[in-house]
Design a protein around this motif. Structure first.
Motif, PDB file in Angstrom:
ATOM      1  N   VAL A   1      16.132   7.661  40.150  1.00  0.00           N
ATOM      2  CA  VAL A   1      17.388   6.913  40.040  1.00  0.00           C
ATOM      3  C   VAL A   1      18.449   7.861  39.473  1.00  0.00           C
ATOM      4  O   VAL A   1      18.186   8.558  38.496  1.00  0.00           O
ATOM      5  CB  VAL A   1      17.202   5.695  39.098  1.00  0.00           C
ATOM      6  CG1 VAL A   1      18.523   4.973  38.893  1.00  0.00           C
ATOM      7  CG2 VAL A   1      16.146   4.763  39.670  1.00  0.00           C
ATOM      8  N   PRO A   2      19.617   7.925  40.104  1.00  0.00           N
ATOM      9  CA  PRO A   2      20.643   8.839  39.600  1.00  0.00           C
ATOM     10  C   PRO A   2      20.974   8.527  38.140  1.00  0.00           C
ATOM     11  O   PRO A   2      20.997   7.353  37.757  1.00  0.00           O
ATOM     12  CB  PRO A   2      21.852   8.560  40.500  1.00  0.00           C
ATOM     13  CG  PRO A   2      21.304   7.855  41.695  1.00  0.00           C
ATOM     14  CD  PRO A   2      20.062   7.154  41.269  1.00  0.00           C
TER      15      PRO A   2
ATOM     16  N   ARG B   1       8.121  -6.072  45.197  1.00  0.00           N
ATOM     17  CA  ARG B   1       7.823  -6.214  43.768  1.00  0.00           C
ATOM     18  C   ARG B   1       6.543  -5.492  43.394  1.00  0.00           C
ATOM     19  O   ARG B   1       6.258  -5.329  42.215  1.00  0.00           O
ATOM     20  CB  ARG B   1       7.619  -7.698  43.425  1.00  0.00           C
ATOM     21  CG  ARG B   1       8.877  -8.449  43.167  1.00  0.00           C
ATOM     22  CD  ARG B   1       8.569  -9.899  42.795  1.00  0.00           C
ATOM     23  NE  ARG B   1       9.749 -10.728  43.000  1.00  0.00           N
ATOM     24  CZ  ARG B   1      10.679 -10.909  42.064  1.00  0.00           C
ATOM     25  NH1 ARG B   1      10.560 -10.351  40.882  1.00  0.00           N
ATOM     26  NH2 ARG B   1      11.738 -11.660  42.330  1.00  0.00           N
ATOM     27  N   GLY B   2       5.767  -5.119  44.417  1.00  0.00           N
ATOM     28  CA  GLY B   2       4.397  -4.647  44.230  1.00  0.00           C
ATOM     29  C   GLY B   2       4.152  -3.744  43.051  1.00  0.00           C
ATOM     30  O   GLY B   2       3.284  -4.002  42.234  1.00  0.00           O
ATOM     31  N   GLY B   3       4.905  -2.663  42.938  1.00  0.00           N
ATOM     32  CA  GLY B   3       4.595  -1.686  41.908  1.00  0.00           C
ATOM     33  C   GLY B   3       5.035  -2.082  40.514  1.00  0.00           C
ATOM     34  O   GLY B   3       4.660  -1.459  39.540  1.00  0.00           O
ATOM     35  N   GLY B   4       5.862  -3.113  40.409  1.00  0.00           N
ATOM     36  CA  GLY B   4       6.328  -3.536  39.093  1.00  0.00           C
ATOM     37  C   GLY B   4       7.387  -2.631  38.506  1.00  0.00           C
ATOM     38  O   GLY B   4       7.535  -2.528  37.293  1.00  0.00           O
ATOM     39  N   MET B   5       8.121  -1.947  39.350  1.00  0.00           N
ATOM     40  CA  MET B   5       9.116  -1.016  38.833  1.00  0.00           C
ATOM     41  C   MET B   5      10.372  -1.733  38.342  1.00  0.00           C
ATOM     42  O   MET B   5      10.834  -2.692  38.940  1.00  0.00           O
ATOM     43  CB  MET B   5       9.508  -0.043  39.945  1.00  0.00           C
ATOM     44  CG  MET B   5      10.446   1.026  39.455  1.00  0.00           C
ATOM     45  SD  MET B   5      10.961   2.043  40.837  1.00  0.00           S
ATOM     46  CE  MET B   5      12.481   2.668  40.175  1.00  0.00           C
ATOM     47  N   GLN B   6      10.905  -1.243  37.227  1.00  0.00           N
ATOM     48  CA  GLN B   6      12.149  -1.763  36.671  1.00  0.00           C
ATOM     49  C   GLN B   6      13.182  -0.651  36.696  1.00  0.00           C
ATOM     50  O   GLN B   6      12.837   0.516  36.572  1.00  0.00           O
ATOM     51  CB  GLN B   6      11.947  -2.192  35.211  1.00  0.00           C
ATOM     52  CG  GLN B   6      10.810  -3.164  34.981  1.00  0.00           C
ATOM     53  CD  GLN B   6      11.147  -4.565  35.485  1.00  0.00           C
ATOM     54  OE1 GLN B   6      12.293  -5.005  35.385  1.00  0.00           O
ATOM     55  NE2 GLN B   6      10.162  -5.240  36.054  1.00  0.00           N
ATOM     56  N   VAL B   7      14.435  -1.004  36.866  1.00  0.00           N
ATOM     57  CA  VAL B   7      15.504  -0.016  36.713  1.00  0.00           C
ATOM     58  C   VAL B   7      16.433  -0.561  35.625  1.00  0.00           C
ATOM     59  O   VAL B   7      17.255  -1.437  35.895  1.00  0.00           O
ATOM     60  CB  VAL B   7      16.285   0.211  38.023  1.00  0.00           C
ATOM     61  CG1 VAL B   7      17.285   1.341  37.842  1.00  0.00           C
ATOM     62  CG2 VAL B   7      15.329   0.519  39.173  1.00  0.00           C
ATOM     63  N   PRO B   8      16.266  -0.050  34.374  1.00  0.00           N
ATOM     64  CA  PRO B   8      17.023  -0.613  33.256  1.00  0.00           C
ATOM     65  C   PRO B   8      18.534  -0.524  33.508  1.00  0.00           C
ATOM     66  O   PRO B   8      19.020   0.464  34.058  1.00  0.00           O
ATOM     67  CB  PRO B   8      16.626   0.274  32.068  1.00  0.00           C
ATOM     68  CG  PRO B   8      15.331   0.906  32.468  1.00  0.00           C
ATOM     69  CD  PRO B   8      15.381   1.039  33.955  1.00  0.00           C
ATOM     70  N   GLY B   9      19.249  -1.534  33.066  1.00  0.00           N
ATOM     71  CA  GLY B   9      20.707  -1.529  33.166  1.00  0.00           C
ATOM     72  C   GLY B   9      21.224  -1.857  34.559  1.00  0.00           C
ATOM     73  O   GLY B   9      22.417  -1.711  34.829  1.00  0.00           O
ATOM     74  N   THR B  10      20.297  -2.246  35.458  1.00  0.00           N
ATOM     75  CA  THR B  10      20.736  -2.561  36.810  1.00  0.00           C
ATOM     76  C   THR B  10      20.174  -3.912  37.229  1.00  0.00           C
ATOM     77  O   THR B  10      19.295  -4.447  36.576  1.00  0.00           O
ATOM     78  CB  THR B  10      20.234  -1.514  37.829  1.00  0.00           C
ATOM     79  OG1 THR B  10      18.811  -1.616  37.903  1.00  0.00           O
ATOM     80  CG2 THR B  10      20.612  -0.100  37.433  1.00  0.00           C
ATOM     81  N   THR B  11      20.706  -4.422  38.312  1.00  0.00           N
ATOM     82  CA  THR B  11      20.138  -5.625  38.895  1.00  0.00           C
ATOM     83  C   THR B  11      19.277  -5.200  40.078  1.00  0.00           C
ATOM     84  O   THR B  11      19.728  -4.437  40.929  1.00  0.00           O
ATOM     85  CB  THR B  11      21.258  -6.562  39.395  1.00  0.00           C
ATOM     86  OG1 THR B  11      22.157  -6.781  38.303  1.00  0.00           O
ATOM     87  CG2 THR B  11      20.685  -7.885  39.852  1.00  0.00           C
TER      88      THR B  11
END
Ligand SMILES: [Zn+2]
Length: 289
Positions: A170-171, A183-193
């Motif tokens: 993520v940049p 949703r599979g991997g459960g990845m989150q990108v903090p501060g984003t939707t």
């Protein structure tokens, strides 16, 4: 050159009451017959071990006379390793045991089932496994380790994990909306939707964090171009420098049913089966010879 037995029944372990030196040890081993399958003797004395290769004269019985005995590794060169989780009949498990004792020319592995085998001058194929995470454990690497654990007919392969965290792609300072494949991997990108492509949410001005196949799905669902961060491991592999003799294994979203070889890179489908991985490991072993 790496020396290891074809089968651990070729290895005989014996306690001797002579010092582990050339003359007394070889003299003793030449003086008594061995079981007809024996090619190597691991001799133990005083808490240390030596490795001897024997040649035999075939006879009618189960025990054959020894015609030649040569010392392959003396006690200063031998490390005795007890690792119940490793299978001494699997070259890659012997390679793992040896990699943990870099100073020893010969590693005798007492492993699964209490069996004993050895590897001398271990030089396994170093296989970089480039995978992305989440999920954890990284799936391709985990599958490779599971296949290697039973690959008793392949040369030794030592996986060198190269795990790329999807979040690191993520940049920096990213904000706004991101679109992930699922949703599979459960990845989150903090501060984003975060939205998920497989849920087909209403279109927004998002950045797609995914592979070329996800981009094509996006095109089919929504039409028009999308800003994308390419997360395909095959694409990420292009920036990797391999050391001499190394081979790289990775996966690609665009492959479905076959394995490809690209110079010293072996590529399996994104959803590779254990059969694909077995084939990929055979190809990697060919590339290393
Ligand atoms: Zn791809």
């Amino acid at each position: 050159m790496t020396v290891l037995p074809d089968r651990y029944r070729e290895v005989s372990v014996t306690d001797v009451d002579v010092p582990l030196q050339v003359e007394p040890l070889l003299g003793l081993l030449r003086s008594r017959p061995v079981y007809r399958r024996t090619r190597f003797v691991v001799a133990r004395h005083g808490g240390r071990a030596a490795l001897v290769e024997v040649r035999t004269r075939p006879g009618p019985g189960l025990f054959w006379d020894v015609t030649q005995a040569s010392l392959l590794a003396g006690p200063d060169d031998v490390a005795w390793v007890v690792r119940p989780e490793l299978d001494p009949g699997v070259p890659s498990d012997l390679a793992r045991a040896a990699a943990d004792v870099p100073g020893a020319r010969c590693v005798v592995l007492e492993g699964r089932y209490g069996h004993v085998s050895f590897v001398l001058d271990s030089a396994p194929l170093h296989l970089r496994v480039l995978d992305t995470a989440p999920p954890y454990p990284a799936k391709l690497l985990d599958q490779v380790e599971r296949v290697l654990a039973t690959a008793d007919d392949l040369p030794g392969v030592l996986p060198v994990p190269q795990i790329v965290e999807l979040g690191d792609l993520v940049p920096p300072g990213a904000s706004g909306d991101f679109l992930l494949p699922c949703r599979g991997g459960g990845m989150q990108v903090p501060g984003t939707t975060v939205h998920y492509l497989d849920e087909v949410p209403p279109r927004r001005a998002w950045t797609l964090l995914g592979c070329a196949r996800s981009e094509a799905i996006h095109e089919a669902l929504y039409g028009g171009p999308v800003t994308q961060v390419d997360t395909c491991p095959r694409a990420l592999a292009r920036g990797i420098e391999l050391a001499d003799g190394e081979v790289l294994l990775t996966k690609c979203c665009l492959l479905e049913e076959h394995v490809e070889v690209d110079d010293r890179t072996v590529v399996v489908p994104w959803g590779a089966s254990f059969g694909h991985l077995r084939e990929a490991l055979e190809r990697a072993a060919e590339l290393s010879t």
